[in-house]
Design an enzyme around this catalytic site. Structure first.
Site, mmCIF file in Angstrom:
data_model
loop_
_atom_site.group_PDB
_atom_site.id
_atom_site.type_symbol
_atom_site.label_atom_id
_atom_site.label_comp_id
_atom_site.label_asym_id
_atom_site.label_seq_id
_atom_site.Cartn_x
_atom_site.Cartn_y
_atom_site.Cartn_z
ATOM 1 N N HIS A 147 48.428 49.180 -4.693
ATOM 2 C CA HIS A 147 48.195 48.182 -3.652
ATOM 3 C C HIS A 147 46.924 48.490 -2.857
ATOM 4 O O HIS A 147 46.838 49.531 -2.203
ATOM 5 C CB HIS A 147 49.396 48.149 -2.705
ATOM 6 C CG HIS A 147 49.538 46.874 -1.949
ATOM 7 N ND1 HIS A 147 50.524 46.672 -0.998
ATOM 8 C CD2 HIS A 147 48.834 45.714 -1.998
ATOM 9 C CE1 HIS A 147 50.413 45.456 -0.507
ATOM 10 N NE2 HIS A 147 49.389 44.857 -1.095
ATOM 11 N N TYR A 172 55.128 45.119 3.332
ATOM 12 C CA TYR A 172 55.590 43.870 3.925
ATOM 13 C C TYR A 172 56.770 44.125 4.860
ATOM 14 O O TYR A 172 57.914 44.278 4.425
ATOM 15 C CB TYR A 172 55.988 42.862 2.849
ATOM 16 C CG TYR A 172 54.897 42.535 1.852
ATOM 17 C CD1 TYR A 172 53.555 42.676 2.176
ATOM 18 C CD2 TYR A 172 55.217 42.088 0.566
ATOM 19 C CE1 TYR A 172 52.558 42.372 1.254
ATOM 20 C CE2 TYR A 172 54.218 41.781 -0.356
ATOM 21 C CZ TYR A 172 52.899 41.933 -0.003
ATOM 22 O OH TYR A 172 51.911 41.642 -0.912
#
Length: 315
Positions: A138, A54
């Site tokens: 992830h 992010y």
């Protein structure tokens, strides 16, 4: 705010999704980021989710700065492994993904033990936290790396055994990946995005069965926007693309039904997953104080009681 137990951790029913702190789609400044986290804290949120992905680390840095000085035992943080941040040569002006940040870094897949350990250590450095509560592999399903799920989870399980992290699991948009992880490995949880919503139940039943007495975290419950407002605009998005007519029509039917009972579409979108005993928290993306207050307001309303009408809408 009420909490639910996940592997001995108290997760608030609403979790703070910190991708927006990494300038997802649009840039915000540090002050806006701080006020956003402050508003979440004041509203009772104590579970925060971030990732190196992010904003090329910006989300982790901002979240850590915003939480600095708060009692560490009073909040839970999850972050992710699988994407290492490395210098981009030559650098670009902007990131080539969804984040409005400089492109001096890039993401490099890494699921072997050394890469996973390094990812955890670098996340601790960026956040300034003394320890991580939850670490998730992830997006192994989209990495293209052979055996990414197996290698990533085995590395995290080793770190859990060492006490480096408290709980481990997988963060994914794919229900099959989440279910397989729960079926095959002694993990604590999964974070599944966008697959159990008012408009979709894509494999969640298998995930729920695989979880057993473990709890999971759900994200993406607005399906990227179509369920985020009481009224569904024609330009609404579904999974980050223009919403198909069938989905627009279904969302509007549900919105009309909610309104008849004094509720709203986003309220139902959040309440639906929380009706599942196996769900520990619903993570909502937040980038401004206004978004935080709107999300908190969804649980402040009287709980919706007409769920029996949903089957009539084909849900």
């Amino acid at each position: 705010m009420r909490t639910r137990d996940l592997a001995g951790l108290a997760l608030t029913e609403i979790g703070f999704g910190a991708a927006g702190l990494g300038n997802l789609y649009r840039a915000i400044d540090d002050e806006t980021s701080q006020r956003c986290v402050d508003a979440a804290w004041e509203g009772g949120i104590r579970y925060f989710d971030t990732a190196p992905h992010y904003g090329l680390g910006l989300s982790e840095r901002r979240l850590g700065a915003a939480l600095a000085g708060r009692p560490r035992e009073e909040f839970v943080v999850s972050t992710k492994v699988g994407r290492l941040l490395v210098p981009r040569v030559p650098p670009r002006d902007r990131d080539d993904e969804m984040f409005e940040v400089p492109g001096d870094l890039t993401r490099e897949w890494g699921f072997e033990p050394g890469a996973v350990r390094r990812s955890v250590e670098e996340s601790l450095e960026r956040t300034g936290l003394g320890y991580l509560d939850i670490a998730l592999v992830h997006d192994p399903d989209v990495s293209g790396e052979p055996d990414a799920l197996e290698r990533g989870l085995e590395a995290l399980l080793a770190l859990r055994a060492e006490g480096v992290v408290r709980a481990v699991g997988v963060g994914t948009n794919d229900a099959v990946t989440a279910a397989v992880a729960l079926e095959r490995y002694d993990i604590d949880t999964v974070m599944l995005a966008g697959q159990y919503t008012l408009l979709r139940n894509d494999g969640f039943d298998r995930v729920r069965a695989a979880a057993g007495d473990r709890r999971v975290v759900l994200a993406g419950v607005f399906n990227s926007g179509i369920l985020a407002r009481p009224q569904v605009p024609e330009a609404a998005t579904f999974d980050y693309e223009p919403a198909p007519r069938a989905q627009l029509d279904r969302a509007r039917e549900i919105a009309a039904m909610a309104a008849r009972h004094g509720a709203t579409l986003p309220q139902l979108a959040v309440e639906l997953p929380l009706r599942q005993e196996c769900v520990a928290s619903v993570v909502l993306g937040m980038q401004t104080e206004t978004e935080v207050r709107e999300n908190l307001g969804l649980l402040a309303r009287p709980r919706f009681s007409a769920w029996t009408e949903l089957p009539e809408l084909g849900l």
